[in-house]
Every structure is written in C-alpha cells, then in structure tokens.
Enzyme design. Sequence first.
Site, short mmCIF file in Angstrom:
data_model
loop_
_atom_site.label_atom_id
_atom_site.label_comp_id
_atom_site.label_asym_id
_atom_site.label_seq_id
_atom_site.Cartn_x
_atom_site.Cartn_y
_atom_site.Cartn_z
N TYR A 1 -9.73 3.45 7.54
CA TYR A 1 -8.96 3.30 6.30
C TYR A 1 -9.85 3.60 5.09
O TYR A 1 -9.47 4.37 4.21
CB TYR A 1 -8.37 1.88 6.21
N GLU B 1 -0.17 -4.56 0.87
CA GLU B 1 -1.01 -5.31 -0.08
C GLU B 1 -0.39 -6.68 -0.35
O GLU B 1 -1.10 -7.68 -0.43
CB GLU B 1 -1.20 -4.53 -1.38
N TRP C 1 -8.09 -7.96 4.09
CA TRP C 1 -7.48 -6.67 4.38
C TRP C 1 -7.67 -6.32 5.84
O TRP C 1 -6.82 -5.68 6.46
CB TRP C 1 -8.06 -5.60 3.45
#
Length: 185
Positions: free
Chosen positions: A19, A41, A49
């Site tokens: 990512y 998010e 995350w």
Amino acid sequence: MKESECRLWAMGDPLVIEYHDHEWCRISHDDRYIFEMLCLEGQSVGLSWRTIINKRQAYKDAFFNFEIDKCAALTDEYLYRLLDNRGLIRNKNKLFSVHKNAVAVQKIIKEYGSLDKFVWGYTGGVQIKGCWERATDIPTETELSRKMSRDFKRLGMSFVGPIITYSFMQAIGMVNDHLLDCDYK
C-alpha cells in the site's frame, strides 16, 4: 543503503508495504477508489491502518467492491448481518456509515458530476506536496482537512473528522507526504 523512515509505519507487513509503495499518496481520480478510501479511512478510527488494510478484502467483499450505488442501496437488515462477519470491524456505527456516506456521495455526484470533482476542488485539482524530512514532521490534520471534515459532516457523512479527512487526502494523492528521502516520493 538505509531505508527511509517513511516506510516504518508499515511495520514489515507485506500488505501495508504494498500500500505504501503503490497506493499511498498516489493521485487517483476514480470515484469508486476515492469512495473506498473514504470508507476504509473511516473504519480506521481508533485503530491502526495495518488492521484495516489486512481486512480490506473482507470489506471489498461485504460492500460490493465499494460500488457507490450498491452501497447506497444497502438495507439495515443486510448491514446488521455484517455484524457477524469476523473479517470486518464489527462496529455498528462504522458499518452503517458506509451506507450513509454512499447516500451523501450520490448527492455529491448529482450536484458536481463526480466525487472526484468535488474532493479535488479543495486543492484546485493540484496535489499538495509535503516537504518533510521526518515522519514526526507530517501533520495529522490541516486547515484544509478541517474544512473538508466540516463540509462532509454538513452533507450527512460520518467518521469524517479532520484527522480522517487528512488521511483520506493522503490516500487518494491529494497530499503527497512521502518523506523527502523516500524512493516513492
């Protein structure tokens, strides 16, 4: 050669490294992807995350690859069933926010032509390039993310506070906060 501090938040996790290297701070104008990042998010509130990126495929499966119209059409019954899905963060408000935000995004698209035009309008279509040497220099929110947050909330969205909207701006490349010494700047 010393690796940039920029990748340290990936903590060696292959999905997070992928990512960081190929998505984070990369410009996207694709409405579906922009919506996906807005939703993911929002799911990350109070979590790392890393947790979300490792559950990303389960979210894509549960939410029809974040197709906006399909997410806007979800029923309460369907969303309640997702509370039993161990692949997701089983928080009712977070799961229901995907539907709620999709309905708001449909209104944005109707008024502005696309989600892309709406969100990129905050920067005049230009990427904001951070010039940070250390990860601790990167802000967690800005006046722009506070404005976006207020506007999103006014439109009826949830899980769109100013820290989340700043992360969202990074996620879709509105902001490039790779450190100066990062190979992926």
